[in-house]
Scaffold this active site. Structure first.
Site, PDB file in Angstrom:
ATOM      1  N   CYS A 230       9.220 -10.238   4.253  1.00  0.00           N
ATOM      2  CA  CYS A 230       8.906 -10.217   5.690  1.00  0.00           C
ATOM      3  C   CYS A 230       8.742 -11.664   6.152  1.00  0.00           C
ATOM      4  O   CYS A 230       7.734 -12.031   6.743  1.00  0.00           O
ATOM      5  CB  CYS A 230       7.689  -9.367   5.983  1.00  0.00           C
ATOM      6  SG  CYS A 230       6.226  -9.864   5.104  1.00  0.00           S
TER       7      CYS A 230
ATOM      8  N   PRO B 214       0.796  -1.240   0.000  1.00  0.00           N
ATOM      9  CA  PRO B 214       0.000   0.000   0.000  1.00  0.00           C
ATOM     10  C   PRO B 214       0.827   1.288   0.000  1.00  0.00           C
ATOM     11  O   PRO B 214       0.253   2.372  -0.042  1.00  0.00           O
ATOM     12  CB  PRO B 214      -0.819  -0.106   1.290  1.00  0.00           C
ATOM     13  CG  PRO B 214       0.046  -0.920   2.209  1.00  0.00           C
ATOM     14  CD  PRO B 214       0.792  -1.898   1.329  1.00  0.00           C
ATOM     15  N   GLY B 215       2.153   1.197   0.078  1.00  0.00           N
ATOM     16  CA  GLY B 215       2.924   2.426  -0.086  1.00  0.00           C
ATOM     17  C   GLY B 215       3.886   2.763   1.043  1.00  0.00           C
ATOM     18  O   GLY B 215       4.463   3.847   1.074  1.00  0.00           O
TER      19      GLY B 215
ATOM     20  N   ASP C  37      10.274  -5.376  -2.853  1.00  0.00           N
ATOM     21  CA  ASP C  37       9.744  -5.807  -1.554  1.00  0.00           C
ATOM     22  C   ASP C  37       8.768  -6.934  -1.883  1.00  0.00           C
ATOM     23  O   ASP C  37       7.572  -6.720  -2.036  1.00  0.00           O
ATOM     24  CB  ASP C  37       9.040  -4.617  -0.885  1.00  0.00           C
ATOM     25  CG  ASP C  37       8.655  -4.905   0.546  1.00  0.00           C
ATOM     26  OD1 ASP C  37       9.342  -5.706   1.206  1.00  0.00           O
ATOM     27  OD2 ASP C  37       7.656  -4.323   1.019  1.00  0.00           O
TER      28      ASP C  37
HETATM   29  N1  SAM Z   1       6.204  -2.489  -0.415  1.00  0.00           N
HETATM   30  C1  SAM Z   1       4.886  -2.483   0.188  1.00  0.00           C
HETATM   31  C2  SAM Z   1       4.903  -1.528   1.354  1.00  0.00           C
HETATM   32  O1  SAM Z   1       5.972  -1.274   1.916  1.00  0.00           O
HETATM   33  O2  SAM Z   1       3.826  -1.014   1.699  1.00  0.00           O
HETATM   34  C3  SAM Z   1       4.431  -3.873   0.598  1.00  0.00           C
HETATM   35  C4  SAM Z   1       4.507  -4.837  -0.569  1.00  0.00           C
HETATM   36  S1  SAM Z   1       3.890  -6.456  -0.242  1.00  0.00           S
HETATM   37  C5  SAM Z   1       5.156  -7.133   0.715  1.00  0.00           C
HETATM   38  C6  SAM Z   1       4.149  -7.220  -1.809  1.00  0.00           C
HETATM   39  C7  SAM Z   1       3.348  -6.638  -2.951  1.00  0.00           C
HETATM   40  O3  SAM Z   1       3.646  -7.409  -4.128  1.00  0.00           O
HETATM   41  C8  SAM Z   1       1.832  -6.682  -2.781  1.00  0.00           C
HETATM   42  O4  SAM Z   1       1.293  -5.403  -2.933  1.00  0.00           O
HETATM   43  C9  SAM Z   1       1.362  -7.612  -3.887  1.00  0.00           C
HETATM   44  O5  SAM Z   1       0.145  -7.217  -4.459  1.00  0.00           O
HETATM   45  C10 SAM Z   1       2.476  -7.513  -4.901  1.00  0.00           C
HETATM   46  N2  SAM Z   1       2.569  -8.698  -5.777  1.00  0.00           N
HETATM   47  C11 SAM Z   1       1.895  -9.866  -5.692  1.00  0.00           C
HETATM   48  N3  SAM Z   1       2.244 -10.695  -6.698  1.00  0.00           N
HETATM   49  C12 SAM Z   1       3.154 -10.040  -7.442  1.00  0.00           C
HETATM   50  C13 SAM Z   1       3.863 -10.371  -8.622  1.00  0.00           C
HETATM   51  N4  SAM Z   1       3.730 -11.540  -9.223  1.00  0.00           N
HETATM   52  N5  SAM Z   1       4.711  -9.449  -9.118  1.00  0.00           N
HETATM   53  C14 SAM Z   1       4.876  -8.257  -8.501  1.00  0.00           C
HETATM   54  N6  SAM Z   1       4.226  -7.893  -7.377  1.00  0.00           N
HETATM   55  C15 SAM Z   1       3.367  -8.770  -6.846  1.00  0.00           C
END
Ligand code: SAM
Length: 300
Positions: free
Chosen positions: A227, A109-110, A174
């Site tokens: 994480c 979410p950012g 991430d």
């Molecule tokens: N960086 C964000 C933050 O600090 O708020 C949290 C990111 S979360 C750990 C991982 C993100 O990767 C999610 O928003 C998810 O929707 C996205 N995601 C899921 N599958 C993915 C894919 N195949 N390629 C890239 N991103 C993906």
């Protein structure tokens, strides 16, 4: 309290690196922390102390209802888990151009994107990308509240970035992961965890990094984070990437209680040792010559 998945519990108990104390820590209360927006009014929050590894990062003594606070909606602060804020300390140690171009590939979410926007402080450009459309909308909202004009939100699959080779000075991945580090903050993560999912995540993480690698400049940095605590998604992926890419590990300094990983290449925040959720981070630098213009992009 939802019990830990048995296979996870046994793995941690047999892992001298993590130790059984981790299981105890994951059943205690989660610390609350926020990062302030240096360009906006300081909110009136129950501040406890500064976070050592992040400018404008603070622990709070309690968790207020953020969604009822107009200053939260005005983007004066972002509630963020303290481990994720290690990114601030890392960015400040990199040798970046004056106007860096940074891609935050998995951004919704950012949390990391608002941190990067504050780090850039209106210099250079941040491309904040999220592949899932509904999550990209939340990302866009959070970044507009944060209020920088050098930020572009995109809604692309990682492989789309191969159309802009040799472009970014830094890419933050991430990665979506099995979420073991969230077992305290998000009890549902415990019910969703399976060993098969760990393997699926590890494979997807490799693919995501390979998909964006070409868009990183030679000499640029790729910051990989998850994480979760298992080797397959962390150390083993780092080794695999080092074996399959023209890359080397960048040695950054992070102070105790943040600790080096099992292979001395990345770093962990481990609940019980740090006042954080679980977080892993490693920094790569792309080596090799700056590629000549032979890409699809040049001929399209
Ligand atoms: N960086 C964000 C933050 O600090 O708020 C949290 C990111 S979360 C750990 C991982 C993100 O990767 C999610 O928003 C998810 O929707 C996205 N995601 C899921 N599958 C993915 C894919 N195949 N390629 C890239 N991103 C993906």
């Amino acid at each position: 309290m939802i019990p830990f998945p048995l296979k996870f519990e046994n793995r941690v108990k047999n892992d001298l690196f993590l130790g059984e104390e981790l299981l105890t820590a994951l059943n205690t209360e989660t610390p609350t922390s926020v990062r302030l927006n240096p360009h906006k009014t300081k909110p009136n929050l129950p501040f406890q102390k500064e976070i050592d590894w992040c400018q404008n990062g603070y622990y709070l003594t309690e968790r207020p209802s953020f969604t009822l606070d107009p200053l939260f909606h005005a983007g004066t602060y972002y509630p963020q888990e303290a481990g994720s804020m290690v990114l601030d300390s890392i960015l400040r140690q990199l040798d970046l151009p004056e106007q860096p171009k940074i891609l935050d590939l998995c951004a919704a979410p950012g949390g990391k994107s608002t941190l990067i926007a504050s780090f850039l402080d209106n210099k250079g450009m941040l491309v904040s990308n999220e592949v899932i459309n509904s999550r990209a909308k939340i990302l866009r909202e959070n970044l507009s509240k944060w209020g920088h004009t050098n930020v572009v939100v995109t809604n692309n699959d990682p492989e789309h970035f191969e159309k802009i080779p040799n472009f970014f000075d830094t890419i933050v991945v991430d990665a979506p992961c099995s979420g073991e580090g969230m077992f305290r903050k998000d009890p549902d993560a415990r019910t969703e965890w399976t060993e098969d999912n760990v393997q699926l995540c590890a494979a997807r993480q490799k693919r995501i990094v390979m998909d964006v690698w070409d868009s990183l400049k030679a000499g640029g940095y790729l910051i990989y984070s998850t994480c979760t605590f298992n080797e397959d998604e962390n150390e083993n992926n780092v080794e695999w990437l080092l074996n399959n890419l023209e890359a080397e590990i960048v040695s950054v300094e992070l102070k105790e209680p943040i600790q080096k990983d099992r292979i001395q290449k990345g770093f962990y925040c481990i609940p019980g040792k740090t006042a954080t959720e679980g977080f892993y981070i490693a920094v790569f630098q792309k080596i090799g010559k700056i590629p000549s213009f032979t890409s699809k992009f040049a001929y399209n």
